[in-house]
Design an enzyme around this catalytic site. Structure first.
Site, short mmCIF file in Angstrom:
data_model
loop_
_atom_site.label_atom_id
_atom_site.label_comp_id
_atom_site.label_asym_id
_atom_site.label_seq_id
_atom_site.Cartn_x
_atom_site.Cartn_y
_atom_site.Cartn_z
CG ASP A 58 -1.82 1.15 1.34
OD1 ASP A 58 -1.79 1.99 0.42
OD2 ASP A 58 -2.57 1.23 2.33
CG ASP A 63 -13.86 4.46 0.56
OD1 ASP A 63 -13.45 3.57 1.35
OD2 ASP A 63 -13.11 5.05 -0.22
CG ASP A 108 -8.98 -0.31 -0.71
OD1 ASP A 108 -7.88 -0.59 -1.22
OD2 ASP A 108 -9.32 0.85 -0.42
CG ASP A 129 -5.26 5.07 -2.67
OD1 ASP A 129 -6.30 4.65 -3.24
OD2 ASP A 129 -4.98 4.81 -1.49
CG HIS A 179 -12.37 6.63 -5.44
ND1 HIS A 179 -13.33 6.96 -4.51
CD2 HIS A 179 -11.41 5.96 -4.77
CE1 HIS A 179 -12.95 6.50 -3.33
NE2 HIS A 179 -11.79 5.89 -3.46
#
Lengths: 906, 525
Positions: A247, A392, A505, A580, A638
């Site tokens: 991540d 989310d 996620d 992201d 998003h």
């Protein structure tokens, strides 16, 4: 606890606003013991020799003992021939101290072996053949040359970097001095920042180099925010491409750093040949890439002087921390063959529901039920189509997955039926970290049943994620898999329906306080495996469970799952997005190479957050992103919670109109996208394709990654640069290849670079001459509402005035298509006649009909058309040219799409 | 009053190539599906159809044949064939509606009379116009009553607001008058004060002269003493008695070890010699002495520089033991001198000399002047107070409390709204705030900015901006949507964007006549 956590989170976000990725949080190769060991090894460091006296030959394989004399270690070597022009090289220790991990879950079921025969054998080598593929196995040191049609295309261990560290007991003090002295200091334990890795099994790395003689470029190894063609990495230069699912906060583009996904496949390509290698390993992996064009400066001067053209070469050096040696050589010889060979190993994406190809609207977060309904109402009021609303993490009750916030989302059923009444769906997020909170059923059940991953000492591992203190389900445990699947059932996950789909996620897994923001490698899983052995498949296992859970929940609906973490084989369960990203032009540009690379790695269903996740895009960037996003299979907007709202209806009418036009073009082309997804399912061909894939013989396209082909029918080159008034487009194929501007039907030849003027309205894309593109041109609020709408066929004629194209139709949601409830049509245009026929003997009753046929680059002098079909007999139809004779429209053929017909121009 | 037959269901035959002219028959005007009464005359089945934009003429059979011929969509009022078409639903019993053609035959019932869904018999849209109409009428009735009640209250508010405004205006007039009077008094007092001060000044002249002389005398004495002290030091430092103090002479004195490294470097010594190698007495007194004196005083403990005790030179010396003793010796000699300096210390803080006592006559003049000064100050303050009050009222009068002053009485009041986490507060024309229920600090979400409703009614929305900044984000702001109601009440607070709040506030002050759509309703009836 939650409050404390909020503070931590806010600080993290704050750093985000001022700076990009903090590289110091992630290892470089030099900081990783095994990468250091393997990368810095000299060819003579480890001598591995095949003992051909032990050679055993069967119908499909050859086996022999492999020795590392110096280390006194014995291995078993197996080379197998697989169906579809694939070789597999498999090496494991003969009698390992602990068993070495073999990946479970990436391959798509049992592999089919192919016949193999030995052509030649002596003490030094053995030569085997399978079809037109040949492998020459040399014994000392081990080295394998692969030939396609007697052309050398790949050499395993050409540089002698093959290494397999045998498992060994840890030498106690004073003992084994000799070995100790040459051991890397990180071999038995390693520190990174404040984290310690205890490495109980010590060194167990495995690596090899593969050289591809003649190749111009090498592609693959998603996921990296980099160019499509892999760059040369080398000591002192770029770090190797790293495959370790992480991540990475605010990742940068043009980087070989690891990202959320890892697909260890490469494709070496030249204008003559394509060949691939799939490194089947779930541990942390680094891959050094070499391309002689970047390194052989001296030799090319020599060759220049001596007058003959040197052959370009690329190579890849795979380095993994642990596991067996399992390498598949995909023998090509075309990009299409090679990609399909890879698909035959790891599977294909099953046909998604039709809605999944529409537009998805997401934000972290829509605040409550009213907010969600308000957003879709605004889309409707502004005539902007949308298929899916997303929630989310904030929809949950305090980040406890499988629950709803009791105040903000108190009536999920009412909200969902509001969406589904116009054919829309809902996607909610479910992440693997489980909040450690007393009274939370999931935590209590996992604790009671011992379902959690353990730390090195055998206690339940605790990490930090969105909810604060969290633990992680041990996805390797079959009991956990069964249990977790069941969580999706409608009577467990209250408030959901069959129209609710799932977003997975943080499944790398992301652990905010873990080493490199993930789980410590010495955590323990079911089967006594350490996390290091399986890290890269944790996300894959997670999406498989979701997939199985959704099938169990709604057996007649195709699941839609979006995942961030992925591995080879993830395509069988989920779509992927590029994580992201940032509201910056370079990130918009990166979306094409990133998804093209994923598509070559089997993950066709790929997209990037439209608008950019972090920060606020200006309106130009936002419009361009909407225009660009329509050319990627997954199309979702998003935004980060700290950004301003940016739903398209919030902007001035000119901006709204451009976004509306982009959305409408996407929706008009959904029949094509859907057909391509079906064809992907049956053939393994990617839905989006880089230029080299469709034009493999053109050496000029090997670096083109700002254009892509939708199937092979549309070439898209959206504007991804700020403030430009023209763009260059490379149109491939030569003078006889025609390309038609999608908007004004202007015809171009495929003779290379053209410059076309652009305004903010222009989204350059071209129909390929020779193809037929089925569209639904009536705008609707959502894709489901187009189900019965009529088709328009765009016939883009090639230089022979002919064209063809397919169309796939089914109910768009169920598995009935697997029982022949579908239509697969072929349209063929030649000699001024369009013919429609069924490819498969199947049927799907539909009201949809053909309302229009538009012929691009039409023949001159046509006055009318005659349609003939069984139910209509012969009907005369009006035709008309547009003002510039670029197109000819046949008015209202009116025939039902399932009925074969001919339509002749007169 | 239902005039039209409805529920004309056309089967999917429509989708085949055979053309059906779909005309809704009315008792008066026949017209194609999806056409409003007002446009019916543009569709004449006897003639070819001319697209509204005049771009094309088509046979009338191609009107509503589910194929888009006219670029403006005018040939397909009743189908979804044209991307920009308009479908008109009659909706008898309720309000007629114009629908985007993309809503026609998409499987969703949009018109309450169901007329937009006719192509597939799997979709049946019941006619719910009567119910909706009744509902709408009831709702309209309710709204009307609400507005009526609200307007009644609003009238009171208005009246109060106007009254308030009147009062303020009247007050303003009075205040202006008072201000004039106060200014006049102030002037008078000033004049008196000026006269008395002049007399006082004159009387004090002589005393001032005496004081100046005294000051001068003291300053001279001070300088002489300083010079004497400097000379004494010069003589002491000039160990070779050549009439110059040199670097080497200073280097023997630990006092000048500025960096406290145990030795006096040439640079350090030069610093004290005003950057020269040697200086004579005159220069020593004027240039070097000001630098040197503080160090000597520091050594004597009379002057404490801002350093910690550990770093002070004397402490360091103490620790040095025997070696340092020699150097300490001269310092010991100096100590008595510095002792003599002590009485001078108070003079360092410059003080006004105590005023000389005045004679009776003078004292009387001073007292009268002081009294006049006080009187004047009071008069001045009175003017300022009135001015402040005037400004307040002017601010008030400048604020926009609505065309009829209906919002005026909200100023000064606050309204709470509480959700599960926070208590929000709206203080109209002042501020919006948020207080966590868990206690802690109140956050200002905005200060009164302006009315920012749409042009046709700016009083629909208030903006409170420039609130507390979000952490690493923008300043908070709030919009307040103001709607008609019979009470003053905040009915919801949301945060649609980070740090941007939306309040909904009902108040009778917002009750206005609802724009009537009676005309629409009558269109088809």
């Amino acid at each position: 606890m939650a409050l404390n956590f909020k503070c931590v989170y806010i600080i993290v976000v704050a750093l985000a606003i001022t700076s990009a990725v903090d590289k110091g949080n992630f290892k470089s190769c030099e900081q990783s013991s095994f990468c250091r060991r393997l990368r810095n090894a000299k060819p003579q460091d480890a001598d591995f020799v095949l003992n051909l006296d032990t050679l055993h030959v069967s119908d499909n394989a050859v086996e022999a003992e492999l020795r590392n004399e110096e280390a006194e270690a014995t291995f078993k070597f197996v080379l197998t021939s697989l169906h579809g022009n694939i070789f597999r090289v498999f090496i494991d220790e003969e009698k390992p101290l602990h068993s070495r991990y073999q990946v479970d879950g990436a391959l798509n079921g049992e592999l089919q072996v192919a016949k193999l025969e030995v052509l030649e054998r002596d003490k030094e080598k053995v030569v085997v053949r399978s079809g037109d593929n040949k492998a020459v196995i040399t014994a000392e040191p081990i080295r394998i040359e692969f030939f396609k049609n007697d052309v050398l295309v790949a050499v395993v261990n050409d540089k002698g970097l093959f290494n397999m560290e045998h498992l060994r007991p840890k030498a106690s003090e004073g003992e084994g001095e000799a070995e100790h002295t040459k051991e890397d200091p990180g071999a038995w334990e390693e520190n990174f920042k404040s984290h310690h890795d205890s490495k109980p099994r010590g060194p167990e790395a495995v690596g090899v180099d593969v050289t591809f003689p003649g190749a111009l470029r090498i592609y693959g190894l998603p996921e990296h925010a980099d160019k499509l063609a892999l760059r040369t990495t080398q000591s002192g230069g770029l770090d190797p491409y790293r495959l370790y699912n992480l991540d990475v906060f605010e990742y940068e583009v043009d980087s070989t750093m690891a990202l959320y996904g890892a697909i260890p496949v490469v494709y070496a390509h030249s204008d003559k040949n394509t060949v691939g290698a799939f490194w089947h390993n779930a541990a942390e992996t680094w891959v050094d890439i070499g391309n002689s064009k970047d390194t052989n400066v001296v030799s090319s001067i020599v060759n220049l002087v001596s007058g003959h053209q040197p052959e370009n070469t690329v190579d890849a050096h795979f380095m993994s921390e642990s596991g067996v040696f399992d390498l598949f050589i995909l023998m090509g010889p075309t990009p299409k063959d090679t990609v399909r060979q890879y698909a035959s190993l790891t599977g294909v994406a099953p046909l998604p529901q039709y809605f999944a190809l529409g537009y998805h609207q997401c934000r972290w977060n829509y605040n409550d039920e009213d907010d969600v309904i308000n957003v879709v109402d605004n889309f409707d009021t502004n005539d902007l189509p949308v298929d899916v609303m997303w929630l989310d993490i904030e929809y949950t009750d305090g980040k406890k997955y499988f629950t709803w916030d009791p105040i903000k989302f108190a009536h999920p059923n009412a909200m969902i039926s509001n969406l589904t009444s116009v054919g829309r769906k809902l996607v909610v997020i479910i992440d693997p970290h489980i909040k450690r909170e007393g009274g939370y059923f999931l935590h209590e059940e996992c604790l009671a049943n011992d379902y959690y991953v353990k730390n090195k000492d055998g206690h339940v591992y605790e990490g930090w994620c969105w909810p604060g203190s969290s633990s992680y389900p041990d996805l390797l445990d079959p009991k956990v898999q069964d249990y977790y699947k069941g969580l999706y059932s409608l009577d467990k996950f209250h408030g959901t329906t069959s129209d609710v789909h799932i977003w997975n996620d943080m499944n790398e897994p992301s652990v905010f306080n873990g080493p490199e923001v993930t789980m410590p490698k010495d955590c323990k899983h079911y089967g006594n495996w350490e996390h290091r052995h399986i890290h890269n498949i944790y996300g894959l296992l997670y999406t498989k469970i979701t997939y199985d859970g959704l099938i169990e929940r709604s057996p007649d609906r195709r699941p839609f799952i979006l995942t961030r973490s992925h591995f080879a084989g993830s395509q069988r369960y989920a779509a992927v997005w590029t994580g992201d990203n940032d509201a910056q032009w370079p990130h918009l540009q990166a979306s094409f190479p990133m998804c093209l690379s994923e598509a070559l790695g089997g993950m066709s269903f790929c997209g990037a957050d439209v608008g950019g996740f972090f920060h606020n895009p200006d309106t130009e960037l936002l419009q361009r992103w909407y225009q660009t996003g329509i050319w990627l299979p997954f199309y979702r907007a998003h935004a980060h919670i700290d950004t301003r709202r940016r739903e398209p209806y919030l902007f001035a009418e000119d901006v709204r109109m451009r976004i509306r036009n982009a959305l409408r073009l996407r929706y008009a082309l959904l029949p094509l996208w859907y057909t391509l997804f079906r064809e992907h399912e049956t053939t393994g061909e990617p839905v989006i394709r880089p230029l080299f894939y469709v034009f493999p013989n053109d050496p000029n396209v090997v670096d083109v990654d700002n254009e892509l082909l939708v199937g092979d029918r549309i070439l898209a080159r959206p504007v991804t640069e700020a403030g430009v008034s023209s763009v260059s487009v490379y149109l491939p194929g030569g003078a006889n290849e025609f390309w038609y501007d999608v908007e004004d039907f202007k015809q171009y030849q495929g003779t290379g670079v053209i410059t076309i003027p652009v305004t903010l309205d222009k989204n350059p894309a071209f129909y390929r001459g020779g193809s037929i593109i089925p569209r639904k041109d009536r705008p609707r609020r959502s894709s489901s509402l187009t189900h019965h709408d009529p088709y328009t066929l765009y016939i883009a004629l090639d230089s022979n005035k002919s064209a063809s194209g397919t169309l796939y139709i089914d109910d768009g949601q169920s598995f009935n298509y697997r029982n022949k409830k579908y239509l697969y049509l072929n349209f063929e245009f030649k000699d001024n006649t369009l013919t429609s026929s069924l490819i498969d003997k199947t049927d799907y009753p539909t009201d949809a009909w053909i309302e229009r046929v538009v012929i691009l680059g039409p023949p001159a002098g046509i006055n009318k058309a005659k349609l003939n079909s069984k139910s209509l007999g012969t009907v005369s139809l009006e035709t008309s040219y547009d003002g510039e004779n670029r197109s000819l429209t046949v008015r209202k053929p009116g025939v039902n799409i399932r009925e074969p017909f001919t339509l002749k121009l007169h | 009053m239902e005039l039209f037959a409805r529920n004309f269901k056309f089967s999917s035959l429509f989708l085949s190539s055979s053309v059906i002219l779909s005309v809704i028959c009315t008792s008066e005007v026949p017209r194609p599906r999806g056409v409003s009464l007002s446009r019916a005359s543009l569709y004449n089945p006897e003639r070819n159809f001319l697209c509204f934009d005049n771009s094309k003429t088509i046979p009338f059979v191609q009107v509503n044949d589910d194929y888009c011929d006219c670029p403006d969509g005018s040939d397909e009022p009743g189908t979804s064939a044209c991307p920009h078409g308009i479908f008109h639903c009659t909706n008898a019993g309720h309000k007629p509606m114009n629908l985007a053609s993309s809503r026609v035959n998409d499987g969703v019932c949009d018109c309450c009379d169901g007329s937009d869904e006719y192509a597939r018999n799997t979709i049946t849209c019941p006619n719910i116009c009567m119910q909706l109409g009744r509902h709408a009428r009831e709702e309209a009735q309710r709204m009307a009553e609400l507005v009526k009640a609200g307007k009644h209250l609003k009238a009171e508010l208005s009246q109060r607001g106007m009254q308030l405004k009147e009062e303020k205006k009247e007050k303003l007039v009075v205040l202006e008058k008072n201000k004039e009077e106060a200014e006049r008094v102030k002037q008078e007092k000033q004049q008196i004060k000026d006269e008395l001060e002049a007399a006082e000044n004159k009387a004090l002249e002589i005393y001032r002269k005496m004081e100046d002389e005294e000051k001068k005398r003291k300053a001279e004495a001070e300088a002489a003493k300083n010079r004497e002290e400097a000379t004494e030091t010069f003589v002491k430092f000039d160990s070779n008695q050549d009439g110059f103090v040199e670097i080497s002479e200073l280097q023997t004195r630990q006092t000048f070890d500025k960096d406290k490294n145990g030795e006096v470097s040439v640079e350090e010594a030069r610093y004290f010699l005003n950057n020269e190698d040697a200086i004579d007495l005159e220069k020593f007194v004027t240039d070097a002495w000001p630098n040197i004196k503080p160090y000597l005083m520091m050594d004597a403990g009379l002057f404490k520089p801002p350093v910690t005790q550990e770093e002070s030179p004397s402490e360091a010396d103490d620790l040095q033991g025997d070696e340092a003793d020699e150097e300490e010796a001269p310092q010991d000699e100096e100590e008595p001198d510095e002792g003599e300096d002590e009485p001078e210390q108070p003079e360092e803080a410059v003080e006004e000399p105590a005023p000389l006592p005045y004679d009776d006559e003078t004292q009387k003049l001073v007292d009268r002047a002081t009294f006049a000064r006080n009187e004047f100050a009071d008069a001045e303050r009175a003017v300022r107070d009135i001015e402040a009050e005037i400004n307040n009222i002017q601010d008030y009068l400048e604020k926009d409390f609505g065309p009829e002053e209906e919002f005026a009485s909200l100023q000064g009041e606050c309204f709470d709204y509480s959700d599960h986490e926070y208590i929000y507060k709206l203080c109209p024309f002042e501020k919006t705030t948020q207080l966590p229920k868990s206690g802690s600090m109140e956050t200002r979400l905005g200060s009164w900015g302006r009315w920012d409703g749409p042009e046709d009614n700016k009083y629909e929305s208030m903006l409170y901006d420039k609130g507390q900044s979000c952490w690493n984000g923008p300043q908070r702001s709030s919009k307040v949507k103001v709607v008609c109601g019979v009470t003053n009440e905040v009915t919801s607070v949301t945060e649609p964007n980070r740090c941007e709040y939306l309040f909904e506030f009902v108040t009778p002050a917002a009750c206005r006549e609802i724009a009537s759509d009676v005309d629409d309703l009558h269109d088809e009836l």
